[in-house]
Structures are given as C-alpha cells and as structure tokens.
Write a protein that holds these residues in place. Structure first.
Motif, PDB file in Angstrom:
ATOM      1  N   LEU A 338      20.454  21.738  73.942  1.00 30.07           N
ATOM      2  CA  LEU A 338      20.890  20.520  74.491  1.00 30.07           C
ATOM      3  C   LEU A 338      22.058  20.912  75.638  1.00 30.07           C
ATOM      4  CD1 LEU A 338      22.248  18.248  71.623  1.00 30.07           C
ATOM      5  CD2 LEU A 338      20.434  17.851  73.047  1.00 30.07           C
ATOM      6  N   HIS A 339      21.687  20.346  76.753  1.00 26.86           N
ATOM      7  CA  HIS A 339      22.986  20.637  77.834  1.00 26.86           C
ATOM      8  C   HIS A 339      22.935  19.395  78.907  1.00 26.86           C
ATOM      9  CE1 HIS A 339      20.056  22.012  80.759  1.00 26.86           C
ATOM     10  NE2 HIS A 339      19.521  22.721  79.881  1.00 26.86           N
ATOM     11  N   TRP A 340      24.205  19.575  79.528  1.00 28.99           N
ATOM     12  CA  TRP A 340      24.195  18.555  80.658  1.00 28.99           C
ATOM     13  C   TRP A 340      23.687  19.106  82.017  1.00 28.99           C
ATOM     14  CZ3 TRP A 340      24.698  13.502  80.427  1.00 28.99           C
ATOM     15  CH2 TRP A 340      25.408  12.786  79.108  1.00 28.99           C
ATOM     16  N   ASP A 341      22.879  18.454  82.937  1.00 29.28           N
ATOM     17  CA  ASP A 341      22.613  19.067  83.891  1.00 29.28           C
ATOM     18  C   ASP A 341      23.838  18.675  84.797  1.00 29.28           C
ATOM     19  OD1 ASP A 341      19.338  18.115  83.650  1.00 29.28           O
ATOM     20  OD2 ASP A 341      20.198  20.225  83.135  1.00 29.28           O
ATOM     21  N   VAL A 342      24.475  19.589  85.616  1.00 32.15           N
ATOM     22  CA  VAL A 342      25.374  19.370  86.692  1.00 32.15           C
ATOM     23  C   VAL A 342      25.242  19.341  87.952  1.00 32.15           C
ATOM     24  CG1 VAL A 342      27.745  19.571  87.326  1.00 32.15           C
ATOM     25  CG2 VAL A 342      27.162  20.102  85.150  1.00 32.15           C
ATOM     26  N   LEU A 343      24.778  18.160  88.332  1.00 32.69           N
ATOM     27  CA  LEU A 343      24.251  17.992  89.839  1.00 32.69           C
ATOM     28  C   LEU A 343      25.114  17.931  90.973  1.00 32.69           C
ATOM     29  CD1 LEU A 343      21.112  15.729  88.809  1.00 32.69           C
ATOM     30  CD2 LEU A 343      21.103  18.172  88.998  1.00 32.69           C
ATOM     31  N   VAL A 344      25.071  18.941  91.929  1.00 31.35           N
ATOM     32  CA  VAL A 344      26.158  18.512  93.142  1.00 31.35           C
ATOM     33  C   VAL A 344      25.397  18.393  94.403  1.00 31.35           C
ATOM     34  CG1 VAL A 344      28.133  19.518  94.346  1.00 31.35           C
ATOM     35  CG2 VAL A 344      27.830  20.031  91.620  1.00 31.35           C
ATOM     36  N   GLN A 345      25.763  17.241  95.057  1.00 30.26           N
ATOM     37  CA  GLN A 345      25.444  17.154  96.322  1.00 30.26           C
ATOM     38  C   GLN A 345      26.114  18.051  97.474  1.00 30.26           C
ATOM     39  OE1 GLN A 345      23.227  15.300  97.444  1.00 30.26           O
ATOM     40  NE2 GLN A 345      23.265  13.110  96.830  1.00 30.26           N
ATOM     41  N   ALA A 346      25.196  18.773  98.024  1.00 22.09           N
ATOM     42  CA  ALA A 346      25.833  19.830  98.824  1.00 22.09           C
ATOM     43  C   ALA A 346      24.998  19.820 100.255  1.00 22.09           C
ATOM     44  CB  ALA A 346      25.831  21.086  98.255  1.00 22.09           C
ATOM     45  N   PRO A 347      25.370  20.141 101.465  1.00 17.30           N
ATOM     46  CA  PRO A 347      24.578  20.270 102.678  1.00 17.30           C
ATOM     47  C   PRO A 347      23.591  21.324 102.704  1.00 17.30           C
ATOM     48  CG  PRO A 347      26.921  21.045 102.912  1.00 17.30           C
ATOM     49  CD  PRO A 347      27.014  20.620 101.450  1.00 17.30           C
ATOM     50  N   THR A 355      30.630  30.072  99.950  1.00 13.36           N
ATOM     51  CA  THR A 355      31.232  28.656  99.011  1.00 13.36           C
ATOM     52  C   THR A 355      30.977  27.497  99.798  1.00 13.36           C
ATOM     53  OG1 THR A 355      33.029  29.923  98.224  1.00 13.36           O
ATOM     54  CG2 THR A 355      33.371  27.598  98.288  1.00 13.36           C
ATOM     55  N   VAL A 356      30.285  26.588  99.036  1.00 13.17           N
ATOM     56  CA  VAL A 356      29.762  25.248  99.646  1.00 13.17           C
ATOM     57  C   VAL A 356      30.479  23.896  99.162  1.00 13.17           C
ATOM     58  CG1 VAL A 356      27.967  23.918 100.106  1.00 13.17           C
ATOM     59  CG2 VAL A 356      27.510  26.364 100.366  1.00 13.17           C
ATOM     60  N   ARG A 357      30.914  23.285  99.840  1.00 15.51           N
ATOM     61  CA  ARG A 357      31.921  22.070  99.234  1.00 15.51           C
ATOM     62  C   ARG A 357      30.747  20.976  99.034  1.00 15.51           C
ATOM     63  NH1 ARG A 357      37.116  21.553  99.579  1.00 15.51           N
ATOM     64  NH2 ARG A 357      38.038  19.478  98.847  1.00 15.51           N
ATOM     65  N   GLY A 358      30.920  20.724  97.781  1.00 19.54           N
ATOM     66  CA  GLY A 358      29.997  19.619  97.351  1.00 19.54           C
ATOM     67  C   GLY A 358      30.654  18.126  97.629  1.00 19.54           C
ATOM     68  N   SER A 359      29.828  17.347  97.703  1.00 17.07           N
ATOM     69  CA  SER A 359      30.379  15.789  98.083  1.00 17.07           C
ATOM     70  C   SER A 359      30.549  14.841  96.803  1.00 17.07           C
ATOM     71  CB  SER A 359      29.450  14.917  99.204  1.00 17.07           C
ATOM     72  OG  SER A 359      28.308  15.173  99.072  1.00 17.07           O
ATOM     73  N   GLU A 360      29.495  15.055  95.965  1.00 17.36           N
ATOM     74  CA  GLU A 360      29.303  14.220  94.889  1.00 17.36           C
ATOM     75  C   GLU A 360      28.899  15.131  93.535  1.00 17.36           C
ATOM     76  OE1 GLU A 360      27.264  10.751  96.608  1.00 17.36           O
ATOM     77  OE2 GLU A 360      27.825   9.950  94.499  1.00 17.36           O
ATOM     78  N   VAL A 361      29.380  14.805  92.456  1.00 14.00           N
ATOM     79  CA  VAL A 361      28.685  15.066  91.185  1.00 14.00           C
ATOM     80  C   VAL A 361      28.070  14.125  90.380  1.00 14.00           C
ATOM     81  CG1 VAL A 361      29.369  16.474  89.047  1.00 14.00           C
ATOM     82  CG2 VAL A 361      30.669  16.792  91.302  1.00 14.00           C
ATOM     83  N   ALA A 362      26.916  14.780  89.850  1.00  5.82           N
ATOM     84  CA  ALA A 362      26.266  13.698  88.804  1.00  5.82           C
ATOM     85  C   ALA A 362      25.916  14.517  87.774  1.00  5.82           C
ATOM     86  CB  ALA A 362      24.969  13.226  89.478  1.00  5.82           C
ATOM     87  N   TYR A 363      25.730  13.770  86.404  1.00  4.84           N
ATOM     88  CA  TYR A 363      25.589  14.562  85.314  1.00  4.84           C
ATOM     89  C   TYR A 363      24.210  13.973  84.740  1.00  4.84           C
ATOM     90  CZ  TYR A 363      30.428  15.801  85.594  1.00  4.84           C
ATOM     91  OH  TYR A 363      31.548  16.280  86.079  1.00  4.84           O
ATOM     92  N   ASP A 364      23.575  14.765  84.153  1.00  3.98           N
ATOM     93  CA  ASP A 364      22.058  14.396  83.427  1.00  3.98           C
ATOM     94  C   ASP A 364      21.926  15.123  82.127  1.00  3.98           C
ATOM     95  OD1 ASP A 364      20.370  12.543  83.955  1.00  3.98           O
ATOM     96  OD2 ASP A 364      19.039  13.631  85.332  1.00  3.98           O
ATOM     97  N   PHE A 365      21.397  14.091  81.247  1.00  4.62           N
ATOM     98  CA  PHE A 365      21.129  14.755  80.061  1.00  4.62           C
ATOM     99  C   PHE A 365      20.008  15.675  80.151  1.00  4.62           C
ATOM    100  CE2 PHE A 365      21.300  14.275  75.695  1.00  4.62           C
ATOM    101  CZ  PHE A 365      19.977  14.701  75.109  1.00  4.62           C
ATOM    102  N   GLY A 366      20.016  16.776  79.650  1.00  8.27           N
ATOM    103  CA  GLY A 366      18.763  17.864  79.792  1.00  8.27           C
ATOM    104  C   GLY A 366      18.822  18.692  78.397  1.00  8.27           C
ATOM    105  N   GLY A 367      18.148  19.697  78.646  1.00  8.72           N
ATOM    106  CA  GLY A 367      17.990  20.700  77.617  1.00  8.72           C
ATOM    107  C   GLY A 367      16.471  20.234  76.907  1.00  8.72           C
ATOM    108  N   LYS A 368      15.690  21.464  76.629  1.00  8.15           N
ATOM    109  CA  LYS A 368      14.175  20.883  76.558  1.00  8.15           C
ATOM    110  C   LYS A 368      14.289  20.609  75.092  1.00  8.15           C
ATOM    111  CE  LYS A 368      11.534  24.316  78.899  1.00  8.15           C
ATOM    112  NZ  LYS A 368      12.547  25.178  79.406  1.00  8.15           N
ATOM    113  N   GLY A 369      15.172  20.692  74.095  1.00  4.69           N
ATOM    114  CA  GLY A 369      15.007  20.343  72.697  1.00  4.69           C
ATOM    115  C   GLY A 369      15.541  18.896  72.680  1.00  4.69           C
ATOM    116  N   GLY A 370      16.611  18.328  73.551  1.00  5.86           N
ATOM    117  CA  GLY A 370      17.372  17.179  73.462  1.00  5.86           C
ATOM    118  C   GLY A 370      16.158  16.283  74.125  1.00  5.86           C
ATOM    119  N   ASN A 371      15.603  16.633  75.192  1.00  2.00           N
ATOM    120  CA  ASN A 371      14.717  15.793  75.881  1.00  2.00           C
ATOM    121  C   ASN A 371      13.401  15.519  75.088  1.00  2.00           C
ATOM    122  OD1 ASN A 371      16.051  15.492  78.128  1.00  2.00           O
ATOM    123  ND2 ASN A 371      15.071  17.272  79.404  1.00  2.00           N
ATOM    124  N   GLN A 372      13.023  16.691  74.330  1.00  5.09           N
ATOM    125  CA  GLN A 372      11.784  16.349  73.387  1.00  5.09           C
ATOM    126  C   GLN A 372      12.129  15.241  72.404  1.00  5.09           C
ATOM    127  OE1 GLN A 372      10.441  20.294  72.274  1.00  5.09           O
ATOM    128  NE2 GLN A 372       9.748  20.847  74.030  1.00  5.09           N
TER     129      GLN A 372
END
Lengths: 438, 438, 438, 438
Positions: A338-347, A355-372
């Motif tokens: 199980l894990h959280w996907d941490v998605l960062v918007q970046a140019p 080092t790239v500065r991200g503008s937005e962060v989104a979290y998504d539920f993930g992990g092969k087991g959890g998704n299944q």
C-alpha cells in the motif's frame, strides 16, 4: 436507446405559434402545416399532433404529403379532451354516460386518423379526469369507467399503442392518474398489450418522483411508450428547457432509457410561451442539451450496466450480482503493498542533480496490493487484506481510504482490516487479531 | 369588517361565461354587461372589471348606467398584463424600456377608466413579472424597475388605491412578488400612501403561508386593500369554493379581518371553470358559506380579543390575562410535607422479620403538601410552597421536581421555593433568602 | 366500520413521554408500561408498540398482564428500523446482504413477539428504504430486494397481517414506497394474502393524495389494514390533531371507511411534541373529534351508499347504477306543469278577507311535472320534458333550474327542453322543434 | 467573495458523529474537540459551534487552544433552542414571559461565550418559534415579542453580528421567519446595525425561492452574514451534498456572492446522516464541488457584472445600463452588409489548386453591418438597419437572427427591418415601407 443522428426529436407544436406575427408577417391564419414547417427549421424531425385541434385547418392529404417528404415525420397523436367544455367535469370519468360515450368515440376517431397517417402511438393525457372536491366523485365508479373506456379504446385498433401520460394537478385539483404507480395499477386492470405509459419529466418532478425510478417502475410493470423531456422546480408544471434545473437527474433518466433500450422519440414538452422565448432557439437548445448529455449517459450506462447486472451476455458475474449474491469466488485475501503516490507538478523532469521547484502536489492511493483489494471488493468479492502500515499520517489515511471503499457497508469493510486492526468486527461479531488466520 | 347584509360580495366575472350557450341561447357575443347581469342573479352586489379586457365590448356610458342602477356596484379594476403577448417576458420587469413604458401607460389608462367610473381600487397581479431560469433576470434591476413603475403609477392618481396581489408561481416559474413579505418590502421602497396588498386565500396557501398571519403582517407593514376568498390544497392555485378545504383557517382569517376592521369587498376568486360548475350556484354557495362562517368569526373575534388582552376597555380581567398572571384566586401558599415514595417490586409483601429481595426500584414524588401545590399550580393558581427539605440528594431532586412542574414557567415555579433556596429568582430578579417573607 | 363505544382508539405511545418529569415526578425511568397507563387515562383503549424499542425495558410477562387487564388492548406492533444506525442506507434496500438479512431477522423477531402477545397486525414503515441522490440506488435491485424481503417476512407467520405504511419523504429524500399506488404495485409482486396497507392521513396529504380516494384504491387492489388519523398542511408530515385542518376530507375518509366496512383501530399518529402540548388533552381532543365526525359520516355513508350503487340488498336500481348504465326504463318523457312555489312567512294563515303581512319570501321549484322530470333524471333515466313556460322572469328561471339539474351535462339537459326551445341539441346533433316527436 | 485557498469552509459538526464507533474505536464519549479534529481532516478550516450543546463537554480553555492552533478556526456560534423541551411552544414567541426571558438570557450567555472565543458571528435559527394550528398564536404579539427579544440580544454586544436563518416548516408547521422577505421585515423593525441574514440553500428551495434572488434581496434590505450550502428537491429540508441537484442554481448563487463581495464562510449544512454516508468523504465532496464551480462563477460574475451595470469603475456605459436608460447615442441607423460565414473544418488550408475535404460545416452570422447593428442594439441603442437580403434560405435565416436579437422585444426588433419589410411596426404603429426615411 438510439444515439446520435438517429434520435427522433419532437416538440410541442403549439409553441411554434409564439411570435407568429413576426415569423409569418401578414399571415392571417397559422395552419398545422405552418407549425410543422417552422418546427423542422429548429431541427425537430418528428411531430405529435393534437387531435382534433390540429386537424381542423388541414386536410389529411396535405398532412400525408408533408410527412412523406420526411423533413419531419409523424411520431403520434395526442388527444385533447380538456379543451372541450363538455368534458370539463371529466371525459372518461364524466357522470353522464353520453359524455363518456362521446369521449370514447372521439378517441376512436383520433385512432382512425392516426392509422390513416400511418402512425402507431396515441398519447392520452386525461387532464380533465379527476376531482376538485371531497364528495364530488364516486372514486370507485370513475375508476371503473376509465378502465372500461381505455380498454375499449385499446381494442379499437390493436396495432396502435395507447400511452397514458400522468400529471398530479391542473386543471383538476386531483387527477385520477396523478403518478406513475396509479397509472400502472390502472393498466393492470385494463389488461391490454397495446397500452403503456408516457413519462413527462416536469410532471414527474411535480409528482415528487425521481425520473429514472419512475422509468424503471414503468418498464417493470408495463411499457415506457413515450418520454417528454423538459424541466422544472417541482412546485408547478413549469415546462422549462431540458436540463435547465436538473441536469444530473436528466442524465440519470437518459442512462435508464439506454438500459431499457427505449427507442421512441424524445418529445420536448416545453412552454417557451411562459417567457415568450423564440421557440426555434428554444428547441435548438433542447436538442443541443441532449447531444451534450447523451454521450455522458452512454458512458455511464455501459459502466453501470455491469453493476446493475443486466449484462445482455448474462455472464456468471452479472448473474451473481443480479441475484444479490457475491461473486462465485466469494472470499479473497490480498497480501501486498500500500502506498500513497505523491505527484508533483513540475515544468520538467529533473535532470541529474537538478532541483526543480514543483507547483502543486497531489496524492493518490496506490500500491499493487491495495489497488487489487479495492477493485475486488468493489466488484463484489468479500475481500480481506493483509499488509503493513506505518503509524504515521500516511498510514492512517491509507486506512481511511480502505474503509471508505466500503462506505455504508461497515460490516464488510471491517473484514478488510487484516493485521493492523484488532477491533471487533462489527459485521459478524468476530474479532480479528494480529496473527489471526483469516 | 362589516357583517350581514352590508357586505360587498364580488366574484370573478369571467366565471360567468361558463355554460354561456345554455344561459344565453343563441347569443353570439357575451358582453361585460351580460356577465355583470348574470353575476347579480347569484347575489353578487359588487364587481371587479379587468382592464382592458372587459372594456373591449362595452361603452363607458353603458357601464356607468349599469353601476348607477345599483343592482351591482363597481368594486374596482384589475389590470390584465399577462394576456398580452408583448408582456410575456415581463411588464414592469421587461428588459426593454419601451415595453415597460407601455405597461405603465396601460396601467395609467386603466386608472383613468377607473376614475371615470367613480371607483377607487386598482388591483395589480403582476403574474408575468418574474423569471423562469437562473441567469434569466438581473434581479436587482427588475426590482428597481418594478419599484419605479409602481411609484409612477401610484402618483398618477393619488385618490386611487393600488393593491398588489401576490402569488408564488404561474405563469412564470418564480414571481417577483411571490409572497406577502416580499410584496411588503417592495411597498416600503415604493413609499406611496395609496398602495397596499390584496390577499388571495389560495395564493396564500400555495405560498405556504397561514392566511390570518399573512393578513396580520400586511396590516402591520402596509394596508390590506383587498381580500380574495376561495380555497385549495396548497399544491396549486386551485380556486375552489370558499371553505371547501380549510374552513377553520377561513374562520381565522375572518376573525383577523374583523379585528383589522377590514371594510372592503369579499371577492370570490374561484374557478368553477375547472369542473364546469354552474357559476351562479357556485357563487351562491360562496355567499352562503360566508353567511355561515361570519357569525362564528364575530363571536371568536369578541372572545379572542379578550384572550389576546387587547380589549379596548383594558378591564381587570384583560390586564391579568395579558400580563400572563392567573385569574382571581391569584395566590396560594401551601405549607406541608414533601417526600419521595420509594417503590420496590417484590414477589410478595414481606412477612414479619422476612427479608424479601426486590427486583426493581422506582421513585415517585409524594407528600400531601407537595401534591397539593403541584395540583393547584396546574390549575392556574399562583402557588407558593413552604416546607422543609434535607440537604441530601433526595432534597435536591424534590426541588428539581417542583421547578420542573412549572416547566416553561420558571418564574412562578421559583416563587414556590420558600425558605430552602437562596438563588436569585429568574422570574422577577428578587432573591428569596432563608427567612424571607413571601 | 364500528361506531360508538366499540371503536378501537390507539395513539402514538411516545407522545406520552411529553412532560414526563412533571407527570411522573422523580421517576428515573419511564417504561412502556408507564406510557400505556398514561395513554389509557386519555381514553385510548388500544396500543401499537414499536419493536424493538418498546420491549427494551419491559418483560413479555408484564405486557401480557397489562393487556389482559383490558384497560388497554394490543392493536399491533410497528417495526422501527430507522432508529438503528446500521439501517441508515436502507434496511430491506441495503446494498449489503448482511444488513438486509439482519433487517429481515429483526422483523421476524418482532413477529414472534407479536404472536406471543396474541396480536395479529404488524405495521412496516420503511422510512429508511429509499434514496437521496441520483445514481445512489439501483432501482431495480432495491425493488427486488424489498419484494423478496417482505414476502419472506409475510411467510414467517401467515396468521399475522403485514401492513405497509407509505410516506413520500423523510428521512430519505425519496422513499421506495412513497404513495399508495407504488405500495400496491409492490404488494402485487409480493403476492401474499396476509399483506395490505396502512393509510396515514398526513402522509397522504404530503403525497398529494385525497385520503378517501387513497382508501378506495387500497381496498380495490389490496386490503386496508390500518388507519392513522392526524392532519397537516401537505407541505410536511405535520402530525397535527385530527380535523384541525381538513375536517371535510376527514369526514369523507370516514365515509369511505364505513363503506369499506373497516373494522381496525383508529390510530392517532400525532406529534403534540412539536408544540409541547399535553398529550392526554391532545388525545382526548382527537377522540372527541371522531365522536363528532363519525355520526356525520354515518349519515352520509347511508345516503351516498345508494348513489354509489353498493346497496347491500343489490336491488335493481343499485345494480343499474353500479354498472354505470342508466336504469332499465331508459327513456322517459314527462308532460306536465312547472311553477315556482311562492312561500311567504306569515304569523298566521290569512282568514277570509284578512290581509296578513308576510316577513320573508322564498321561492321553490315546483310543479308535479317538473319535480318528476328532475327526479327521474337525477335517478339515471334519460328524461325529456314537454311543458309550457311563460316568457317572463319566472319562465326563465324555471328553465335555468332544469338546465342546472344536468349541471356539467349539457348534452342531456338540452334534451329536456321540449317545446320551448328550438336550438340544435348539443348532445346528439338533432334539432328538437316545436311539434317534433321525441 | 474570496476564492481559492482563502475560502473559509465550515460544516455541520454533528455530522462527524456518524460512524463514531468505527472512527474512534472504544472511545466512550465523543467530545466537541473530537468532532472538530475529525472535521479538520476533511479539509474544513472553520467551524460553527452550537450553544450550549457543544460547550457541555469541553472547557473554554481547550477550545481556545484548539482554535489558536489554526488547524480549524472559529467561524461563529449557533443557538440551539429547539433541543430544549422548555422552548417547544416557542423561545422568543413563548406565551410565558419567563420562558422568553430564559431564551434571551441563554442567547446572551452564548454571545458572551462567543466573545470570549474571539468570534463575531451568532446565527439564530428560531425553529421552535412559530405555530402549528389556527388560533394557536396571537400573531401580532409573537411578532412584537420576537422583535423586542432580538433587539435586546443585538444590543448585548454590538461587536457581534446576529444572523437570522429562516426555514419555512419543521419542527413547527409554520415558522414565524419562514422566508427571506419576512425575515427582512422583522430586521427593519429590529433596526440594529449588527443584524443580518443567513441563507441556507435547501431552506431557500423548500421556501420556493430562487437562491440568487434571495441573496440579492437580502443584500438590498440588510446584510448577508452567512451562507449555508447544500442541496435538495424543494419538498423537504433534504440537506444533500452541494450541487447534487441544482448545480446551475448553485453557480448562480456563487455569482451573486461574488458580486455582493461576500467574504464569510461557506458552511455545508448537510445531513450525510440521512444516508449514513462517511462525513469526511461527504465534506471533501462539498469542498471539491465548490472548487469546481467557483471558477465558473468567477468568469460569469466578471462577464455579467458589465451587463448588470455595477461595474466598479462606473464607466459611462455601466451607468447608462444601470439606470435602465438606453445609451446616450439613442438612435443609430446602420447601412451595411449581412452574410453568413460558412466555416469548414479542414486538415489544412487548401494550397493553390488543392481540393481539401472538410469534415464539418458551421454557419455564423456575419457581415460588418449586421454585426455592428446587433452589437449596438445589444448595448442599448435603438438601432435601425438598412441592407439588402436575398429571397433565398440564407436571406430568411439572416432575418431570423436579427429578429432574435430583440427576442422578447418585438417592438424594437421591428424597427430594424429596414427596406425589406413592409409590415406595420408593432412597436409604435408606424408602417415602414420600401424607401421610407427612418
């Protein structure tokens, strides 16, 4: 239900009288042919005529020619009793047998006209059949009279389908056929194969019904022969443009129509008259709304059809679902990550050492087991999960997601807690403890 | 409000078109004079004419003669914007200033006609002024336009009173003047002395208002200029016969009219048309209903005025009642015992020396003194109590019971606390201390 | 329906918790027995208990004893699913089969408790079964699940009757069983003899139904097992005192109950809680209202029964009426006199040569011929009349009376005009001329 | 109105009790702090507490600390009279002066608590203040009492704003403050600067009001102090998720809030309780809906602001528009071309001699002259047009477009017909003929 360019769109013909003087300058008499021609300019390709009103100023020959031209085709006829003062106290419910006879005979004449034009759908909105006062009506008798009248009418020409359109109030304080279910009860007594119901969206709202549920109930106990689209606020029969108030409920109805394989016309029973709107622009807006909402409904119907279990292939999964039983593979235990996907918007993707500065962060539920596990549970399996979670905020929110999958179904949700939870299972009373075998 | 034979009864003139062919056999055109004459046969002694509709087929001269004959007198005029297609999107709220001007000018013409006939009441039901859709109206602007229009109309002839009649829906989905309070807000902005409100019973029910409360609120913030009586079920503007559904609420309204000293006409705004009823018999039934209910209302108005404490004579009883004090035997002081009955469920009464195990314990309030005080208070006396209570839990709960008897009446309850309580009295602010004289 | 002292009056038991602390001072726990005892003081002689709520604090043994004492008898039980948080998303409609099973099992337990107490009526108000949102429910599936659940429940004990109580909204936005007709459709699918409907007056108003019509439809398609009396304004489930708003509609329902020979209890499903009213006084007021209205209903039921054609003796006239056919003697031509009776109130009959001053004049329709024609027509014969009328006002008003007899039925009325009228008959197109043979 | 991350989102705190046993396993008492903490996990950053209920189990000190942590801030308090049995017959409207005093004192205690917590908004929903029966209330007196009570409460702490929240029914059959306008009338009498209104979307629908119109009226006559978002079907106070039924009406309200520069919290007054939904997921869905709809509203507010004439720059055009007068340049005659732009979708611009197959055709109204005339008319000038049109279909449809610009405004539209139309002008009666000078 058909989609795209095959759909039959019809509209309230009398709406096209609005602004007649501007549209037909100098024309002293607007005929049914004029109305049909104007309606066609709006993109309406089918029409319902009122009987006898729309036959007063036009010959059958002219109508036939017009419909043969196919710019606009005949969808059906609708009887108009309520405009006749003799029927004010009721047509089929009139205490006077002579008046009842006249109403039946007029309906038969309408059926004959319809047959001559090659049509097959007669809509009866019996607005004048009802009562205003306590002690005004002998309820049992007016019901009998109506059942007999419609049975006789249905028998007059079994090739034509008779659709009853219901509405709670107006012009009578109480209609004999105020809602879908009462109409279905009457149809059961009438007992004729060539009968069914026409659902009018604004009437349904006025009757405090949910449109898609009404359609479902009608299809279950009879046939859905006609659909009148429009909208309103449920406090009166507003007759507004399609989806102007209830777009979501309209989509749900369209989904239901797809599932029911409804293939009749979509008739816009709207009253641009109330605001004095241009009826052509108004009809175009209704057509545009349907073209916008129908693809959404089609996607949802496909997606939901499985859930509803009425898959035409009747595969095992569907059958199981329909019967309310879990899938064959009833119990499933998932072990995995199980894990959280941490998605960062970046140019750009960071280059090595960049080092790239991200503008937005989104979290998504993930992990092969959890998704299944989530997917299996959502598809009907009784799912258990064994995994490992941290004690930090991420761990807690992962747990919350899992619990939310079973939203409203705590009993099953709890079965999925695996090793990290030792509370007693509110579903079946067992306690699942660390190390327990599931 | 007048009673007996002095009451002005008016009715919806167009109802008297029902059954015209039977009533005026062979007459090819029914004029306003015909309608007035027929209405008079029903016992209606006053009439409201619609402007301009009822002036189309009749000369002012003829109308004057008819009203001079006094068989039926003129009560007032009512503007009829909504029958004009040019006003469909609104009369005073029309986005087009030319149309707004036309509506104002037509109203002024109506006022002139009214003045010429010697009348002084103009009713405006602005049914077409409102909106059907979100984003259709600029609410602030249509409100401004309406306020300005009515102010201008009111200024046209200060001797004529302008009555706004409200109704929530139909023909527009939302009326700008849907209910009594919104109409009163508009009238405050209009700020003209010769304006007020017409209350329509069925509109009031449709707007989810209680008729007598609506009348009271109107009188408080403006003037009640007209009363339309009828009845309905609150789901539509039914226009049924007076008291056919809500006789009690009708009586309450009549009581309120008496108190407000309403002296205008009672106008039956009914639609025998919906059932095709004989309009003469229907109007007679409305008059009969009023003659039956009005004496009841008169009695209640007298009786209730006392109850409400607004007796003009301000006699002793009224004062007492108004102040929330009990009647003559005003004060009672009980001295006596208080205790808790302790009731134990047991299989049998214990024999001498037997120990019986009880299964349940119940507590009951008791003591001759306490019981008497509670009963006296319940029967309306202002009761004080002097007794002695322990400082233990039993004492405290006895005190709580006493306080609770006067639930909703803490002030009086507190007066009953006697020597054992030193808290400040929440009723009148006095502190009662140990040893105080009550 | 029973009358007088035989009627079973029941009431909402929980209303008797109002003011509990004042009524049972110091009592720390109010039990079901307490509520029943207090209810009995109001004159209620029957009770419905909620399952499982009312069984929590009382033993079956105690309940049996109480009901055997006959101060108050058991009318039946009512399941209370909606107080259980586990059933919030639905009891019989819950998407989780485990929860549905729990709801069914709890209902069976309720039936067992009912049987043990010797009762035979179980009321199910499935308030939590419905939906709030579009796309929240699979309408077809929740309907199937409910039908199956109730069938299983009905089969559990065929000696007990299961009554479904419907209500449109609250707590769910849409109930699965919102109105009478939907409930009847479900009962048809359930197909068990021991099922029927409970009609609640305020629910019926909220559902925009006329109570007597609802009762008639229920009796036609199923059984009316329970009647909940109360009142309201139709905009919410108000639960007001009987006849506080709709006395006429209440009487009409009582008439229908008499005709249907309803013999169940009258249950006052009221909420004095909303105003904090004294529940004993409130229940007494409900009982008093019934005792006042029932004799009126009994007279009307007798009078109307003939009109409705359901005369127990099934005499020829009734049969004819019932079948909607005119009486055997279908056509009747009356030749005879018409006149106005002029009735003058006077202190005494004038002696020879005496002039007596009358105080009031009344006019009455008379003449042997006219009276016979009117009566025959009113009793169903197709009646013609041949007579002679003056051209003065008396003649005209006599004609109007004749026309009014056929109120709403101009077609036949016109046939009665005889020699004085030569207009074409609007009923069948024939013209009746002076000298014509009828 | 603020946008983006600055918005204060609050929610019904008691909703977070749902599923408490699963969320706080083993916790025997859920405190206000627990509820606030759970609400914050959903993304709610502000809270309204009920007084006194939410202060029962928590110290002021703890609350202060929590709000200082800024995870969630205090939005305000709401009084909860209706949960107190002593207030059932009314708090400010109670016939007993002692009870009225208790209600006022409790409100003042609430204001003191609010001040101590540093808040400044107190919401009063006086649900128990109203009446159930005719003749139950002395309307004039309960109005006086309420006005006096609120004035006294407002004077207690002028730094705190008092917001009245209205709702038509429930628990009383009729509320004293059922709708926006009645509340505004009361506020006028109260006459305190620190008073205003809280608008609840579902209450507004239940009261048959259009939300944006209600907001506009409130801002006109008082202040909009609070906004409760939710949704419903208008037949009951459903408390559904934001935009679940009326997304368009919700957007219109948000547009109005932007224009009114509303800067208070958006409070989700929803009842996930009815369906037993997860309150955290439900609150997240509400926040997500606002984040989706607010940008749409912002665009519309910008666009429409000009149309509504309340441009902050108060430029000439806006002023003109606002005053309802046409622009300075009142009459304009355009001479010029009209044509249909025929737009074909194609993969590329055709090269010389290349034939490119287009996939879609669109038609657009064009021509410099036509575009100018339409724009001028739309911006308020009285516009005439002189041009030349073919007699073919293109000519006719161009004409229709022109007419449609003046949709609902036939009078002016007709002035634009120029040379090709000889019908009499329905606007001012003049006939415009070929060759006429305008």
């Amino acid at each position: 239900m058909k989609t795209g360019s095959d759909i039959k769109f019809a509209g309230r013909l009398n709406a096209f009288k609005i602004g007649a003087e501007a549209y037909w300058p100098g024309k002293n008499k607007i005929t049914t042919i004029d109305l049909l021609t104007r309606a066609a300019t709006a993109g309406l390709n089918a029409a319902d005529l009122n009987y006898p009103d729309h036959f007063a100023d036009v010959s059958m020959q002219d109508l036939k020619h017009l419909f043969q031209d196919q710019q606009i085709v005949l969808n059906g006829l609708a009887m108009r009793y309520y405009t006749n003062p003799g029927f004010k106290l009721g047509a089929f419910t009139n205490p006077d047998p002579t008046v009842r006879r006249a109403a039946i005979d007029e309906t038969k004449a309408g059926l004959d006209a319809l047959a001559e034009l090659g049509g097959s759908l007669m809509t009866l909105w019996m607005g004048q059949d009802g009562f205003d006062y306590s002690f005004q009506a002998d309820y049992s008798k007016i019901w009998d009279d109506t059942v007999q009248a419609i049975a006789e009418v249905a028998d007059h020409n079994p090739d034509i389908e008779i659709a009853l359109e219901y509405k709670p109030n107006e012009p009578r304080a109480f209609a004999l056929m105020p809602d879908g279910a009462t109409t279905l009860l009457a149809l059961k007594e009438i007992g004729r194969a060539n009968t069914g119901v026409t659902l009018d969206f604004a009437h349904v709202l006025y009757a405090d019904e949910m449109p898609a549920f009404a359609a479902s109930l009608i299809a279950r106990h009879s046939k859905l022969l006609g659909v009148h689209l429009n909208d309103g606020y449920g406090k009166w029969d507003n007759g507004l443009m399609v989806a102007a108030v209830h777009p979501i409920q309209t989509v749900e109805l369209l989904v239901e129509l797809q599932r029911l394989n409804y293939h009749g016309a979509l008739y816009f029973d709207t009253f641009p008259d109330h605001s004095g709107l241009d009826p052509v622009a108004e009809a175009q807006s209704n057509i545009a709304a349907i073209h916008k909402l129908l693809p959404i409904a089609a996607r949802l119907a496909d997606k939901c059809r499985f859930a509803a279990g009425d898959c035409p292939a009747r595969c095992a999964q569907c059958d199981a679902h329909r019967s309310g039983q879990p899938l064959r593979m009833t119990r499933l235990c998932v072990l995995g990550a199980l894990h959280w996907d941490v998605l960062v918007q970046a140019p750009n993707l960071p280059q090595r050492d960049e080092t790239v500065r991200g503008s937005e962060v989104a979290y998504d539920f993930g992990g092969k087991g959890g998704n299944q596990a989530v997917s299996a549970q959502r598809n009907g399996a009784e799912t258990y999960f064994v995994g490992r979670l941290g004690q930090d905020e991420f761990g807690k929110s992962l747990l919350r997601v899992l619990l939310r999958v079973w939203l409203g179904s705590v009993a099953i949700a709890a079965r999925c807690r695996g090793q990290w939870d030792e509370r007693s299972d509110p579903g079946d009373g067992r306690r699942i403890r660390r190390g327990d075998r599931l």
